[in-house]
Design a protein around this motif. Structure first.
Motif, PDB file in Angstrom:
ATOM      1  N   ARG A   1       0.859  -1.186   0.000  1.00 42.70           N
ATOM      2  CA  ARG A   1       0.000   0.000   0.000  1.00 42.70           C
ATOM      3  C   ARG A   1       0.892   1.232   0.000  1.00 42.70           C
ATOM      4  O   ARG A   1       1.824   1.327   0.793  1.00 42.70           O
TER       5      ARG A   1
ATOM      6  N   ASP B   1       0.755   5.553  -0.070  1.00 45.92           N
ATOM      7  CA  ASP B   1      -0.012   6.785   0.069  1.00 45.92           C
ATOM      8  C   ASP B   1       0.501   7.835  -0.905  1.00 45.92           C
ATOM      9  O   ASP B   1       1.711   7.943  -1.129  1.00 45.92           O
TER      10      ASP B   1
ATOM     11  N   ASP C   1      -8.423   6.101  -8.407  1.00 44.76           N
ATOM     12  CA  ASP C   1      -9.441   5.501  -7.538  1.00 44.76           C
ATOM     13  C   ASP C   1     -10.508   6.543  -7.216  1.00 44.76           C
ATOM     14  O   ASP C   1     -10.191   7.681  -6.888  1.00 44.76           O
ATOM     15  N   PRO C   2     -11.795   6.166  -7.273  1.00 43.51           N
ATOM     16  CA  PRO C   2     -12.866   7.131  -6.991  1.00 43.51           C
ATOM     17  C   PRO C   2     -12.850   7.699  -5.566  1.00 43.51           C
ATOM     18  O   PRO C   2     -13.410   8.763  -5.324  1.00 43.51           O
ATOM     19  N   ASP C   3     -12.193   7.004  -4.634  1.00 45.77           N
ATOM     20  CA  ASP C   3     -12.142   7.498  -3.251  1.00 45.77           C
ATOM     21  C   ASP C   3     -11.033   8.527  -3.028  1.00 45.77           C
ATOM     22  O   ASP C   3     -10.896   9.066  -1.940  1.00 45.77           O
ATOM     23  N   SER C   4     -10.229   8.794  -4.036  1.00 43.82           N
ATOM     24  CA  SER C   4      -9.140   9.757  -3.874  1.00 43.82           C
ATOM     25  C   SER C   4      -9.680  11.189  -3.974  1.00 43.82           C
ATOM     26  O   SER C   4     -10.817  11.415  -4.373  1.00 43.82           O
ATOM     27  N   GLU C   5      -8.834  12.147  -3.610  1.00 41.69           N
ATOM     28  CA  GLU C   5      -9.205  13.554  -3.721  1.00 41.69           C
ATOM     29  C   GLU C   5      -9.536  13.865  -5.187  1.00 41.69           C
ATOM     30  O   GLU C   5      -8.727  13.580  -6.063  1.00 41.69           O
ATOM     31  N   PRO C   6     -10.690  14.448  -5.464  1.00 45.69           N
ATOM     32  CA  PRO C   6     -11.064  14.697  -6.858  1.00 45.69           C
ATOM     33  C   PRO C   6     -10.187  15.756  -7.522  1.00 45.69           C
ATOM     34  O   PRO C   6      -9.769  16.722  -6.903  1.00 45.69           O
TER      35      PRO C   6
ATOM     36  N   ALA D   1      -4.667   9.968  -1.358  1.00 48.05           N
ATOM     37  CA  ALA D   1      -5.170   8.681  -1.854  1.00 48.05           C
ATOM     38  C   ALA D   1      -4.242   7.578  -1.364  1.00 48.05           C
ATOM     39  O   ALA D   1      -3.110   7.835  -0.954  1.00 48.05           O
TER      40      ALA D   1
END
Length: 145
Positions: free
Chosen positions: A13, A15, A65-70, A121
């Motif tokens: 993983r 970051d 990834d959709p959960d990351s900062e847009p 993310a």
């Protein structure tokens, strides 16, 4: 007789770290993607700044990834063809599109070391790819670890 061998790809993983700072041209404040760092018990020397193409591509993949900062993925620019070496700033201003020189990027990294950065993310990166991104131990020490 057919033998099926399952190959397990090891990954870790990682970051993507970002720091909020203004654009030097229009003063619009946005999140600068400045580094990659393994999530689990990172060593200080694993801190890798996003000032070279392999790190930018890895950051882009994680930021997809959709959960990351847009919006962060789209603001990461490729290094211009005329630039060589590690030192360049991949970040473009989210408002005016200005891409500051690498000296500005270094200032952002220095300021981020003193706090205020976020985990923009997190994603999984194959170990072999991480070793390629790391470039044989290049990086700077991260005091957070």
């Amino acid at each position: 007789m057919t033998i099926t061998v399952e190959v397990r790809m090891n990954s870790l993983r990682v970051d993507v770290l970002a720091f909020e700072a203004p654009c030097e041209r229009c003063s619009f404040s946005f999140w600068w993607v400045f580094a990659l760092l393994p999530s689990h018990r990172p060593r200080g020397d694993e801190f890798t700044t996003t000032d070279f193409p392999a790190a930018v591509e890895t950051a882009r993949d994680i930021l997809a990834d959709p959960d990351s900062e847009p919006g962060l993925r789209e603001q990461l620019a490729d290094r211009p063809a005329w630039q060589r070496g590690r030192g360049f700033n991949p970040n473009r201003c989210a408002s005016c599109g200005h891409q500051a020189v690498w000296h500005t990027f270094e200032k952002i990294v220095d300021e981020a070391l003193y706090g205020g950065w976020i985990h923009a993310a997190v994603g999984r990166v194959p170990v072999e790819r991480w070793r390629a991104v790391r470039g044989g131990g290049q990086g700077i020490s991260w005091p957070y670890c």
